[in-house]
Design an enzyme around this catalytic site. Structure first.
Site, PDB file in Angstrom:
ATOM      1  N   SER A 211      -8.230  -5.102   4.703  1.00 36.51           N
ATOM      2  CA  SER A 211      -8.542  -5.237   3.409  1.00 36.51           C
ATOM      3  C   SER A 211      -9.326  -6.344   2.627  1.00 36.51           C
ATOM      4  O   SER A 211      -8.933  -6.411   1.835  1.00 36.51           O
ATOM      5  CB  SER A 211      -8.324  -4.343   2.835  1.00 36.51           C
ATOM      6  OG  SER A 211      -7.545  -3.388   3.008  1.00 36.51           O
TER       7      SER A 211
ATOM      8  N   ASN B  32     -10.412  -3.235  -6.384  1.00 39.73           N
ATOM      9  CA  ASN B  32      -9.651  -2.276  -7.568  1.00 39.73           C
ATOM     10  C   ASN B  32     -10.617  -1.633  -7.936  1.00 39.73           C
ATOM     11  O   ASN B  32      -9.715  -0.978  -8.895  1.00 39.73           O
ATOM     12  CB  ASN B  32      -8.717  -2.663  -7.597  1.00 39.73           C
ATOM     13  CG  ASN B  32      -7.842  -2.300  -6.649  1.00 39.73           C
ATOM     14  OD1 ASN B  32      -6.785  -3.128  -5.892  1.00 39.73           O
ATOM     15  ND2 ASN B  32      -8.001  -1.836  -5.558  1.00 39.73           N
TER      16      ASN B  32
ATOM     17  N   SER C 117      -7.247  -6.509  -5.661  1.00 42.40           N
ATOM     18  CA  SER C 117      -8.497  -6.647  -5.127  1.00 42.40           C
ATOM     19  C   SER C 117      -9.633  -6.719  -6.312  1.00 42.40           C
ATOM     20  O   SER C 117      -9.882  -5.505  -7.024  1.00 42.40           O
ATOM     21  CB  SER C 117      -8.967  -5.526  -3.814  1.00 42.40           C
ATOM     22  OG  SER C 117      -9.048  -4.597  -3.773  1.00 42.40           O
ATOM     23  N   THR C 118     -11.048  -7.528  -5.376  1.00 39.01           N
ATOM     24  CA  THR C 118     -11.646  -7.496  -6.189  1.00 39.01           C
ATOM     25  C   THR C 118     -12.567  -5.680  -6.290  1.00 39.01           C
ATOM     26  O   THR C 118     -13.375  -5.245  -6.860  1.00 39.01           O
ATOM     27  CB  THR C 118     -12.350  -8.675  -5.765  1.00 39.01           C
ATOM     28  OG1 THR C 118     -12.742  -7.855  -3.228  1.00 39.01           O
ATOM     29  CG2 THR C 118     -12.751  -9.640  -6.049  1.00 39.01           C
TER      30      THR C 118
ATOM     31  N   ASP D  11       1.581  -1.414  -0.266  1.00 38.41           N
ATOM     32  CA  ASP D  11      -0.364  -0.213   0.381  1.00 38.41           C
ATOM     33  C   ASP D  11       0.857   1.024  -0.090  1.00 38.41           C
ATOM     34  O   ASP D  11       2.013   1.258   0.894  1.00 38.41           O
ATOM     35  CB  ASP D  11      -1.654   0.421   0.913  1.00 38.41           C
ATOM     36  CG  ASP D  11      -1.958   0.804   0.530  1.00 38.41           C
ATOM     37  OD1 ASP D  11      -2.317   1.591  -0.423  1.00 38.41           O
ATOM     38  OD2 ASP D  11      -2.639   1.067   2.147  1.00 38.41           O
TER      39      ASP D  11
ATOM     40  N   ASN E 103       1.375   3.312  -2.943  1.00 35.41           N
ATOM     41  CA  ASN E 103       2.007   3.716  -4.738  1.00 35.41           C
ATOM     42  C   ASN E 103       1.623   5.256  -4.624  1.00 35.41           C
ATOM     43  O   ASN E 103       2.398   6.090  -4.862  1.00 35.41           O
ATOM     44  CB  ASN E 103       1.841   3.164  -5.478  1.00 35.41           C
ATOM     45  CG  ASN E 103       2.249   1.134  -5.209  1.00 35.41           C
ATOM     46  OD1 ASN E 103       2.946   1.416  -4.349  1.00 35.41           O
ATOM     47  ND2 ASN E 103       1.706   1.077  -5.980  1.00 35.41           N
TER      48      ASN E 103
HETATM   49  C1  FPP Z   1      -1.443   0.049  -3.397  1.00 34.59           C
HETATM   50  O1  FPP Z   1      -0.981   0.955  -3.586  1.00 34.59           O
HETATM   51  C2  FPP Z   1      -1.285  -0.639  -4.479  1.00 34.59           C
HETATM   52  C3  FPP Z   1      -1.720  -1.285  -5.257  1.00 34.59           C
HETATM   53  C4  FPP Z   1      -3.549  -1.097  -5.175  1.00 34.59           C
HETATM   54  C5  FPP Z   1      -1.535  -2.123  -6.599  1.00 34.59           C
HETATM   55  C6  FPP Z   1      -0.207  -2.778  -5.666  1.00 34.59           C
HETATM   56  C7  FPP Z   1       0.491  -3.202  -7.144  1.00 34.59           C
HETATM   57  C8  FPP Z   1       1.723  -2.870  -8.202  1.00 34.59           C
HETATM   58  C9  FPP Z   1       2.661  -2.522  -6.142  1.00 34.59           C
HETATM   59  C10 FPP Z   1       2.410  -3.387  -9.137  1.00 34.59           C
HETATM   60  C11 FPP Z   1       1.872  -4.363  -9.619  1.00 34.59           C
HETATM   61  C12 FPP Z   1       2.111  -5.526  -9.102  1.00 34.59           C
HETATM   62  C13 FPP Z   1       3.131  -6.686  -9.441  1.00 34.59           C
HETATM   63  C14 FPP Z   1       2.916  -8.202  -9.002  1.00 34.59           C
HETATM   64  C15 FPP Z   1       3.644  -6.728 -10.687  1.00 34.59           C
HETATM   65  P1  FPP Z   1      -2.548   2.941  -3.789  1.00 34.59           P
HETATM   66  O2  FPP Z   1      -2.419   3.061  -5.081  1.00 34.59           O
HETATM   67  O3  FPP Z   1      -4.044   2.966  -2.702  1.00 34.59           O
HETATM   68  O4  FPP Z   1      -1.649   3.528  -2.625  1.00 34.59           O
HETATM   69  P2  FPP Z   1      -2.543   5.187  -1.924  1.00 34.59           P
HETATM   70  O5  FPP Z   1      -3.272   4.692  -0.596  1.00 34.59           O
HETATM   71  O6  FPP Z   1      -1.321   5.963  -1.245  1.00 34.59           O
HETATM   72  O7  FPP Z   1      -3.205   5.819  -3.031  1.00 34.59           O
END
Ligand code: FPP
Length: 224
Positions: free
Chosen positions: A180, A60, A57-58, A12, A14
């Site tokens: 979650s 997302n 996740s479902t 979490d 990104n």
């Molecule tokens: C959460 O960050 C992350 C995700 C919803 C996606 C995770 C996916 C990856 C790291 C890339 C793809 C995976 C592979 C296996 C190649 P967020 O966007 O919810 O962050 P925030 O809560 O800070 O907005």
């Protein structure tokens, strides 16, 4: 001291990583993939039997179409660029969740990757795609009921994770303290580690520290 066999991570933060730097969210996800690469390499080198990552996740699907499509292309690119390295290193890829709901090109690539690594016996990399834990438990209970009495053991045997070792440690990055809808059943006796580190900043060293801390904890499973 007991070494962890199976670690799961809710990756979490990104988006917040990118926002802090006034960069597009897509770049945060891109850096998130680099963290995936580091952590999978680390897990393999540290001898973990299984690493389960929550990639999609479902829930997302509710994100803007552009972001969903960015995540899909990042996953495709990750498979194309990294599969050979991991396959050579003995990693076995497994998917939990209903990945068949994805676009046909993603499904095809994922299936090829599963087949390419199916005979491997090193670390299992289980990637959760279109995964929701309540749905997984409901599906497992339905299958268990069709075969006989429902018990914790018969349900466990029908979960998507049935062929993985018991979950030892769950890590969630970015300071959020909730599950979650991830591995609810499997977390019954798992240790939990919630860290403020945002996923793109997570390194193999963070994983090593988490494993070391786990090894010193005494788990009692309700006994004394
Ligand atoms: C959460 O960050 C992350 C995700 C919803 C996606 C995770 C996916 C990856 C790291 C890339 C793809 C995976 C592979 C296996 C190649 P967020 O966007 O919810 O962050 P925030 O809560 O800070 O907005």
């Amino acid at each position: 001291m007991t070494a962890a066999r199976h670690v799961a991570i809710i990756m979490d933060g990104n988006g917040r990583w990118a926002k802090k730097r006034l960069l597009p969210r897509a770049l945060g996800h891109q850096r998130g993939v680099e963290a995936v690469r580091r952590v999978v390499r680390g897990a393999r080198e540290m001898g973990l039997e299984a690493l389960t990552l929550y990639a999609f996740s479902t829930e997302n699907w509710r994100r803007p179409e552009e972001e969903v499509s960015d995540l899909m292309s990042l996953m495709k690119r990750f498979i194309l660029s990294d599969l050979e390295e991991f396959a050579e290193a003995g990693v076995r890829l497994k998917i939990i969740g209903d990945y068949k709901a994805f676009k046909p090109d993603v499904v095809e690539l994922v299936e090829k990757a599963i087949a390419r690594t199916a005979e491997n016996s090193g670390t299992t990399l289980a990637v959760a795609l279109n995964y929701g834990s309540q749905d997984e438990i409901a599906r497992a209970a339905t299958k268990a009921a069709a075969k006989g009495p429902i018990t914790p053991e018969t349900i466990s045997a029908e979960l998507d994770t049935a062929d993985l070792p018991p979950l030892d440690l769950l890590i969630r990055t970015s300071g959020e303290v909730r599950l979650s809808n991830f591995l609810l059943w499997q977390c019954a006796y798992a240790e939990m580690l919630f860290t403020d580190v945002l996923w793109p900043d997570f390194t193999a060293e963070h994983l090593r520290e988490a494993l070391e801390a786990f090894a010193t904890r005494e788990r009692r499973y309700g006994g004394r």
